[in-house]
Design an enzyme around this catalytic site. Structure first.
Site, PDB file in Angstrom:
ATOM      1  N   ASP A 160       0.913  -1.670   0.203  1.00  0.00           N
ATOM      2  CA  ASP A 160       0.772   0.060   0.194  1.00  0.00           C
ATOM      3  C   ASP A 160       0.958   0.756  -0.014  1.00  0.00           C
ATOM      4  O   ASP A 160       1.839   1.356   0.104  1.00  0.00           O
ATOM      5  CB  ASP A 160      -1.088   0.406   1.203  1.00  0.00           C
ATOM      6  CG  ASP A 160      -1.396   0.783   0.509  1.00  0.00           C
ATOM      7  OD1 ASP A 160      -2.362   1.812   0.049  1.00  0.00           O
ATOM      8  OD2 ASP A 160      -2.775   0.790   1.246  1.00  0.00           O
TER       9      ASP A 160
HETATM   10  C1  BGC Z   1      -4.628   3.561  -0.340  1.00  0.00           C
HETATM   11  C2  BGC Z   1      -5.229   2.943  -1.495  1.00  0.00           C
HETATM   12  C3  BGC Z   1      -5.093   3.374  -2.171  1.00  0.00           C
HETATM   13  C4  BGC Z   1      -3.752   3.916  -2.924  1.00  0.00           C
HETATM   14  C5  BGC Z   1      -3.183   4.915  -3.499  1.00  0.00           C
HETATM   15  C6  BGC Z   1      -3.079   4.104  -0.033  1.00  0.00           C
HETATM   16  O1  BGC Z   1      -3.570   4.855   0.511  1.00  0.00           O
HETATM   17  O2  BGC Z   1      -4.570   3.150   1.017  1.00  0.00           O
HETATM   18  O3  BGC Z   1      -6.341   1.664  -1.040  1.00  0.00           O
HETATM   19  O4  BGC Z   1      -4.913   2.258  -3.729  1.00  0.00           O
HETATM   20  O5  BGC Z   1      -3.724   4.622  -1.288  1.00  0.00           O
HETATM   21  O6  BGC Z   1      -4.228   5.302  -3.767  1.00  0.00           O
END
Ligand code: BGC
Length: 749
Positions: A269
């Protein structure tokens, strides 16, 4: 020219051409030859890459893309959020949108709505449609779908997930992935795993027993990998066993890769990686988002400094780590590339096509849940100049902007008020509006602005007085409220403060109910909310975040163009303390002294959602699986093709469903299993099969549902295996977890 001469000349020319073509073909290196098996191409590419090139494919080079291998003509890999539509383009190195004018998308309903359809074919349609949008926008990986289990109604991200039941989420996630990946766009199933609330998401250490882990929190991920064939998976922010999940040995190496045989890439993530050595050893393959300002903050924050960039290279050069893990990671990333960015024949996809709007509306129509319909107040018959009053900020507010990473820039969004007004006008009704309450009037996310001016300086008393005065003159009042995508509501990186509706909406609804006997509440949310006024309004519709076609889908159901058939994918408790995590004080965890870490023990074990309510006999406000229809259905007697089974046999249950009303509609037949003779605590019952059937008035159909031993098993942590204990089981069939119509006993020998 004689025929013979012409023939000879053309024959010579075509021989020369085919020789040239095969010479050219011979020059195509195997890794670029899409006619070869992927594994052969991967090995070939790997064998040609330098150490630096290998490191180069393991981390981001911008907010959303990673490097390919330019020297070898291997293209970049582009990711995008996900999971309800394709995120607008952002600046290379910033979260802010880039300001393109050709990156607006169709917003599909949030995944809670998809889960509420209880229809795997809707999932396939969803995956296929969003995949086409991703493909058109040049994306290789869609960051979604999300399948974290709904453990508490406070989780700000529940709207992005598929509810509280592992079986339902498993059945629904698989066709989404298949539909999506059919476009050559990878799913990146998230957030693996145990990321069940947002508050303290970077420093919560989840403590959960193995049985609960395997029975509740892992099945949807396992199904995504093994049945859906997901090509990538996103590891979660939080910790488990004191190790961050983005480099968690047990979760990534032992379970995902070894036990389940996952051959795709583990993506971190954004900003979830914290340690180079752990990332090397514990199964992370592709690092994103570790620092957010690579270009502007210079070398110290640049992408070369990512954990899986120069620091990794240095360790290899110093001989402190070998290259076995490196080659495994590179193989996984190359495999992902061969399946997506380097796949042939992908087509071009489509953005904002009519069929995508149609898909969004169809899914919205099928997922809206009719919670209450006293005296059949719905569908509203608008004929004859009926006066309809719409009240509430959510009738106007664009819900596709906000909520965190799933925020979108849509080509168009039909608000509930617009949808209701259009449908009412068609039927000759007169529609008026009163604001009722002022919630959050802001409308901006990373530079995408709704452009709506929702400001209103009147006091709550003035707004209620206006709404009630108008309500007295109306035939029907439709209150459209609920939550929104602002911080502290249904929004990433925050949880809700409580179960209640915000902005004094309860007072507005109670006042309206006194002013008019025909109040219908349309609740827009991805979470359960408290409804202290439940018995004083006649209709309640759970309408989710429905995306571009929100207003049309809501109007379809309210005016009866569509007969509602959605069923709740999670329980609505009466009070927060009725939810198991909260009943046991197991949220949001206990802070360790002198450490930023919160320990959060999932004390309720397997008793999540309806498993708790049923087992502990805690009556819900609306039960898992509940959802009414404009027609009525009768379920016949449950039958089984055998009453005694041995461990390796299946049993097929069947039940006749009849539409006993006078409109066509769909019913979801739900099969629950209980273990009547067991040596461990098991939930009172668990969903193990379901089937959605569409029936014309008077039509009957026999629905068959087959289960095998896995539906009878619990996970024995000591033996680390699924165990079905011999003895008596009970199968129950109904159209909601609290509306069982027929049961039968059978025996496992
Ligand atoms: C989120 C993800 C997301 C990623 C990219 C993170 O803060 O938890 O779900 O895909 O950002 O935007």
């Amino acid at each position: 020219m004689s025929d013979m001469k012409y023939f000879l000349m053309t024959a010579v020319a075509s021989m020369a051409l085919s020789a040239a073509m095969s010479a050219q073909k011979a020059e195509v290196p195997p890794y670029l030859d899409s006619s070869l098996p992927i594994e052969q191409r991967v090995e070939d590419a790997l064998s040609r890459m330098t150490l630096r090139e290998k490191i180069g494919v393991l981390h981001a080079q911008s907010k959303f893309c990673s490097r390919g291998v330019p020297r070898l003509g291997i293209p970049e890999l582009w990711t995008t959020d996900g999971p309800h539509g394709i995120r607008p383009e952002v600046l290379w190195d910033e979260w802010d949108q880039a300001g393109w004018t050709n990156d607006s998308c169709v917003a599909f309903p949030a995944l809670t709505c998809l889960a509420a359809t209880w229809d795997p074919e809707m999932s396939r349609l969803y995956g296929r449609s969003i995949g086409e949008e991703a493909l058109y926008r040049g994306k290789d990986i869609l960051l979604g779908p999300g399948v974290n289990i709904y453990r508490t109604p406070l989780n700000g991200r529940n709207f992005e997930y598929m509810g509280e039941d592992p079986y339902l989420a498993s059945r629904m996630v698989v066709p989404y992935i298949q539909g999506l990946q059919g476009n050559g766009v990878a799913a990146c199933v998230k957030h693996y795993a145990l990321n069940n609330n947002e508050v303290n998401r970077h420093n919560t250490n989840v403590i959960v027993d193995d049985r609960t882990l395997y029975e509740i929190y892992l099945p949807a991920f396992k199904a995504a990998v093994q049945d859906g064939g997901a090509w990538s998976i996103m590891a979660a922010y939080n910790l488990y066993g004191d190790e961050h999940l983005c480099h968690n040995r047990r979760m990534l190496n032992d379970i995902l890769k070894k036990e389940w045989g996952f051959d795709g890439a583990v993506v971190s993530d954004w900003g979830g990686t914290h340690d180079t050595r752990q990332a090397i050893a514990n199964g992370l393959d592709l690092e994103f988002g570790s620092w957010t300002n690579g270009l502007s903050n210079g070398k110290s924050n640049a992408y070369d400094s990512y954990y899986l960039a120069d620091p990794y290279l240095d360790l290899i050069k110093k001989g402190e780590v070998g290259t076995d893990e490196l080659d495994d990671k590179v193989r996984r990333v190359l495999r992902l590339m061969m399946r997506t960015s380097m796949a042939d024949g992908k087509g071009h996809g489509a953005l904002c096509s009519d069929s995508h709007y149609e898909a969004a509306r169809t899914i919205g129509d099928a997922g809206i849940v009719l919670l209450r319909n006293k005296g059949n107040v719905l569908p509203i018959s608008a004929a004859g100049g009926k006066r309809i009053l719409v009240v509430g900020e959510n009738a106007l507010k664009m819900m596709t902007v906000g909520g965190g990473s799933s925020s979108l820039k849509v080509q168009r969004e039909m608000s509930p008020f617009e949808g209701i007004s259009a449908a009412a006008a068609e039927a000759g009704a007169i529609v008026d509006f009163a604001r009722g309450y002022v919630g959050d009037v802001s409308g901006e996310y990373n530079g995408v602005v709704t452009g709506q001016d929702l400001s209103d300086s009147r006091s709550p008393e003035e707004l209620i007085a206006e709404a009630c005065a108008k309500a007295k003159d109306a035939d029907y009042v439709i209150f459209v409220g609920g939550l929104n995508k602002s911080y502290g509501q249904d929004c990433e990186d925050s949880d809700r403060a409580g179960l209640g509706l915000p902005y004094g909406q309860d007072d507005v609804i109670k006042a309206l109910a006194k002013a008019n006997p025909n109040v219908v509440v349309v609740n827009i949310s991805g979470n359960a909310v408290a409804m202290p006024w439940v018995n004083s309004v006649r209709g309640i519709v759970q309408a989710w975040f429905l995306g571009s076609e929100a207003g049309n889908s809501i109007a379809d159901v309210i005016f009866g163009k569509v007969n509602p058939s959605g069923k709740l994918p999670f329980t609505f408790p009466v009070a927060l303390g009725d939810n198991s995590a909260h009943a046991l004080g197991a949220y949001p965890g206990v802070k360790r002294p002198d450490s930023p870490v919160f320990d959060l023990e999932y004390k309720e074990g397997v008793l999540v959602g309806y498993r708790w309510h049923d087992t502990k006999k805690v009556k819900p406000l609306f039960a898992f699986g509940h959802g009414l229809s404009y027609t009525s259905f009768k379920l016949g007697k449950l039958k089984a093709d055998r009453n005694n089974i041995s461990a390796d046999e299946n049993v097929t249950f069947s039940v006749e469903v009849t539409n006993t009303g006078d409109v066509a509609g769909a019913e979801v037949v739900q099969l629950y299993i209980s273990d009547a003779e067991c040596s461990v605590l098991r939930p009172a019952k668990e969903l193990k099969a379901f089937s959605k059937v569409y029936l014309e008035p008077g039509e009957s159909r026999v629905v068959s549902m087959k289960i095998d031993r896995s539906a009878l098993s619990y996970f024995d942590a000591a033996r680390h295996e699924w165990v079905a204990e011999p003895g008596v089981f009970v199968a129950s069939v109904g159209n909601a977890s609290d509306n069982i119509q027929s049961t039968l006993k059978f025996k496992l020998e």
